[in-house]
Motif scaffolding. Structure first.
Motif, short mmCIF file in Angstrom:
data_model
loop_
_atom_site.label_atom_id
_atom_site.label_comp_id
_atom_site.label_asym_id
_atom_site.label_seq_id
_atom_site.Cartn_x
_atom_site.Cartn_y
_atom_site.Cartn_z
N VAL A 192 -7.18 -5.02 6.55
CA VAL A 192 -5.78 -5.32 6.80
C VAL A 192 -4.91 -4.46 5.89
O VAL A 192 -3.93 -3.86 6.33
CB VAL A 192 -5.48 -6.82 6.59
N GLN A 193 -5.29 -4.36 4.63
CA GLN A 193 -4.55 -3.55 3.67
C GLN A 193 -4.49 -2.09 4.13
O GLN A 193 -3.42 -1.47 4.12
CB GLN A 193 -5.21 -3.64 2.30
N THR A 194 -5.60 -1.55 4.58
CA THR A 194 -5.66 -0.16 5.05
C THR A 194 -4.75 0.04 6.25
O THR A 194 -4.02 1.04 6.34
CB THR A 194 -7.11 0.23 5.40
N MET A 195 -4.75 -0.88 7.19
CA MET A 195 -3.90 -0.76 8.38
C MET A 195 -2.42 -0.74 8.01
O MET A 195 -1.64 0.05 8.57
CB MET A 195 -4.19 -1.90 9.36
N ILE A 196 -2.04 -1.58 7.06
CA ILE A 196 -0.65 -1.60 6.62
C ILE A 196 -0.30 -0.29 5.92
O ILE A 196 0.75 0.31 6.17
CB ILE A 196 -0.38 -2.81 5.71
N GLN A 197 -1.19 0.17 5.06
CA GLN A 197 -0.92 1.41 4.33
C GLN A 197 -0.86 2.62 5.25
O GLN A 197 -0.15 3.58 4.96
CB GLN A 197 -1.97 1.62 3.23
N GLU A 198 -1.58 2.60 6.36
CA GLU A 198 -1.50 3.70 7.32
C GLU A 198 -0.13 3.74 7.98
O GLU A 198 0.38 4.81 8.29
CB GLU A 198 -2.60 3.57 8.36
N LYS A 199 0.49 2.60 8.18
CA LYS A 199 1.82 2.53 8.80
C LYS A 199 2.92 2.83 7.78
O LYS A 199 3.92 3.46 8.09
CB LYS A 199 2.03 1.15 9.43
N LEU A 200 2.72 2.34 6.56
CA LEU A 200 3.70 2.52 5.48
C LEU A 200 3.03 3.33 4.37
O LEU A 200 2.50 2.77 3.42
CB LEU A 200 4.15 1.16 4.95
N SER A 201 3.06 4.63 4.50
CA SER A 201 2.26 5.50 3.63
C SER A 201 2.62 5.41 2.16
O SER A 201 1.78 5.65 1.31
CB SER A 201 2.36 6.95 4.11
N ASN A 202 3.85 5.06 1.82
CA ASN A 202 4.24 4.97 0.42
C ASN A 202 4.16 3.55 -0.13
O ASN A 202 4.65 3.30 -1.22
CB ASN A 202 5.67 5.49 0.25
N ALA A 203 3.56 2.66 0.60
CA ALA A 203 3.55 1.25 0.22
C ALA A 203 2.44 0.92 -0.77
O ALA A 203 1.37 1.50 -0.75
CB ALA A 203 3.38 0.37 1.46
N LYS A 204 2.76 -0.03 -1.61
CA LYS A 204 1.76 -0.69 -2.45
C LYS A 204 1.47 -2.01 -1.75
O LYS A 204 2.40 -2.77 -1.45
CB LYS A 204 2.30 -0.96 -3.86
N VAL A 205 0.20 -2.27 -1.48
CA VAL A 205 -0.16 -3.42 -0.66
C VAL A 205 -1.27 -4.21 -1.34
O VAL A 205 -2.25 -3.63 -1.82
CB VAL A 205 -0.64 -2.97 0.74
N LYS A 206 -1.12 -5.52 -1.34
CA LYS A 206 -2.18 -6.42 -1.83
C LYS A 206 -2.37 -7.49 -0.77
O LYS A 206 -1.42 -8.17 -0.38
CB LYS A 206 -1.79 -7.04 -3.16
N VAL A 207 -3.60 -7.64 -0.29
CA VAL A 207 -3.91 -8.60 0.77
C VAL A 207 -5.04 -9.51 0.31
O VAL A 207 -6.05 -9.05 -0.24
CB VAL A 207 -4.32 -7.89 2.08
#
Length: 85
Positions: A7-22
């Protein structure tokens, strides 16, 4: 089932500059996303951007529930003293 990392990878692919924690159990997930792409957008629009990244998984109910907390980098800095990794 889908992993929090996927899930984290999918979000980061859409928002390339995002910091994501899932975090989650394979169907129910909680995500914190910090992205400069959220600047100037309402909370609803921010969440729609994230939902778009996970559209297929939500539609097929691979992801049954998703709780989102979205922030611009400035809002995250004001809300938290800890960096998101």
């Amino acid at each position: 089932m889908i992993s929090p990392e996927q899930v984290q990878t999918m979000i980061q692919e859409k928002l390339s500059n995002a910091k994501v924690k899932v975090a989650g159990d394979g169907q129910h997930f909680e995500a914190i996303i910090v992205s400069p792409d959220f600047a100037g957008k309402s909370r609803v629009k921010q969440h729609q951007i994230v939902y778009a990244a996970l559209q297929a998984e939500l539609a097929s109910e691979t992801i049954h529930a998703l709780s989102l907390k979205t922030y611009t980098p400035e809002a995250w800095q004001a809300a938290s003293s800890a960096p998101l990794k």
